[in-house]
Scaffold this motif. Sequence first.
Motif, mmCIF file in Angstrom:
data_model
loop_
_atom_site.group_PDB
_atom_site.id
_atom_site.type_symbol
_atom_site.label_atom_id
_atom_site.label_comp_id
_atom_site.label_asym_id
_atom_site.label_seq_id
_atom_site.Cartn_x
_atom_site.Cartn_y
_atom_site.Cartn_z
ATOM 1 N N CYS A 75 0.805 -1.224 0.000
ATOM 2 C CA CYS A 75 0.000 0.000 0.000
ATOM 3 C C CYS A 75 0.841 1.278 0.000
ATOM 4 C CB CYS A 75 -0.966 -0.003 1.182
ATOM 5 S SG CYS A 75 -1.934 -1.520 1.313
ATOM 6 N N PRO A 76 1.768 1.439 -0.942
ATOM 7 C CA PRO A 76 2.589 2.650 -0.975
ATOM 8 C C PRO A 76 1.775 3.876 -1.389
ATOM 9 C CG PRO A 76 2.959 1.366 -2.962
ATOM 10 C CD PRO A 76 2.059 0.539 -2.074
ATOM 11 N N ARG A 77 2.128 5.012 -0.805
ATOM 12 C CA ARG A 77 1.474 6.279 -1.114
ATOM 13 C C ARG A 77 2.536 7.382 -1.144
ATOM 14 N NH1 ARG A 77 -1.822 2.746 -1.578
ATOM 15 N NH2 ARG A 77 -3.805 2.497 -0.486
ATOM 16 N N TRP A 78 2.459 8.276 -2.119
ATOM 17 C CA TRP A 78 3.361 9.427 -2.168
ATOM 18 C C TRP A 78 2.648 10.629 -1.569
ATOM 19 C CZ3 TRP A 78 8.387 10.091 -3.024
ATOM 20 C CH2 TRP A 78 8.857 11.400 -3.194
ATOM 21 N N VAL A 128 4.513 3.694 3.359
ATOM 22 C CA VAL A 128 4.257 2.297 3.038
ATOM 23 C C VAL A 128 4.085 1.504 4.328
ATOM 24 C CG1 VAL A 128 6.725 1.714 2.944
ATOM 25 C CG2 VAL A 128 5.086 0.371 1.595
ATOM 26 N N SER A 129 3.248 0.476 4.286
ATOM 27 C CA SER A 129 3.048 -0.411 5.428
ATOM 28 C C SER A 129 3.938 -1.638 5.311
ATOM 29 C CB SER A 129 1.581 -0.873 5.502
ATOM 30 O OG SER A 129 0.718 0.198 5.816
ATOM 31 N N ASP A 130 4.516 -2.061 6.439
ATOM 32 C CA ASP A 130 5.219 -3.342 6.514
ATOM 33 C C ASP A 130 4.379 -4.256 7.399
ATOM 34 O OD1 ASP A 130 6.898 -5.519 6.815
ATOM 35 O OD2 ASP A 130 8.715 -4.307 6.932
ATOM 36 N N LEU A 131 3.650 -5.180 6.752
ATOM 37 C CA LEU A 131 2.625 -5.956 7.443
ATOM 38 C C LEU A 131 3.164 -6.692 8.658
ATOM 39 C CD1 LEU A 131 1.171 -5.388 4.702
ATOM 40 C CD2 LEU A 131 0.197 -7.678 4.883
ATOM 41 N N GLY A 181 8.143 10.690 -6.480
ATOM 42 C CA GLY A 181 9.345 11.395 -6.869
ATOM 43 C C GLY A 181 9.070 12.880 -6.993
ATOM 44 N N ALA A 182 10.110 13.678 -6.917
ATOM 45 C CA ALA A 182 9.963 15.132 -6.945
ATOM 46 C C ALA A 182 9.242 15.622 -8.191
ATOM 47 C CB ALA A 182 11.339 15.790 -6.836
#
Length: 298
Positions: free
Chosen positions: A19-22, A29-32, A266-267
């Motif tokens: 579930c990555p989000r910028w 991001v979650s590490d389950l 990213g930028a």
Amino acid sequence: MTNESAVTTVVDGRAFLECPRWRDGRLWVSDLYAHEVLSIGSGDDARVELSIDDQPSGLGWLPDGRMLIVSMVDGKILVRENADDPASAAVHADVSALATGKLNDMTVDEQGHAFISTFGFEFRSRSYVESAVLIHVAPDGTAEVAANDLLFPNGSVILGMPDDEVRTFVVAESMGNRLTAFDLDQAGKLTGRRVWAAFGPEVPRSSVRDAMAASQVAPDGICLGDDGTIWVADALHQRVIRVAEGGEILDEKRFGTGVFACAIGGANGDVLYGCAAPSSSEHQRRDTRDASLLAVSI
């Protein structure tokens, strides 16, 4: 179609990233199985934003900037009340009575309407593919079933502008070989269900193994692309593909390992991130630390 841009490793030595989000110049991001929510800036600037006893999954933000976190096993949506305290999670909504199996991914719109996918069954290779629900949690924490009879609903996105009277909500059906769309109104109601992209014919529900063997794509995490397209992490083929409505594959990035979720960031908004691991099997990932966050230019 396939782009051979070099894949780089942003973070490694993790359990299983999802579930990555910028947001705010960082990749969240979650590490389950480490029970952590991370944010990652430039270089090796990774920090733990939240630790919980359960497995964190989907992430999103309320209009006031507070972060929402899916707590997968106990069926709750948590809210981080204090950004400076990595243990400051309160319950925003308890949806355990509505959920079909574990909670999964989540999308939160600009008004704070959250949409949470659910497994539907205990995920094992021999499990029958039972249908699952998508849950809507309103900004005030009240919850209802937004849609049912979905085949392992997973990542989701919203197409359109925030002030549009009706937008398009799209959810990946990982066991359905397709992306499914709904009309989304300003009150968070989903109507007008339809197939947004089919990757092949209907697949059998007799078991997860049978469904995967018959699928051309196993759409897992997804994110928005350019011009109304969607990037799709294909859990079967170690790739992320960019898909147009109807199912045409316009672009493909190969990662050389399993990739189960994606985000654009990213930028300059020109980096595709992939949550990677040798497999998604819980019993294989829970006690290992061989997952990573990978990146490729687009």
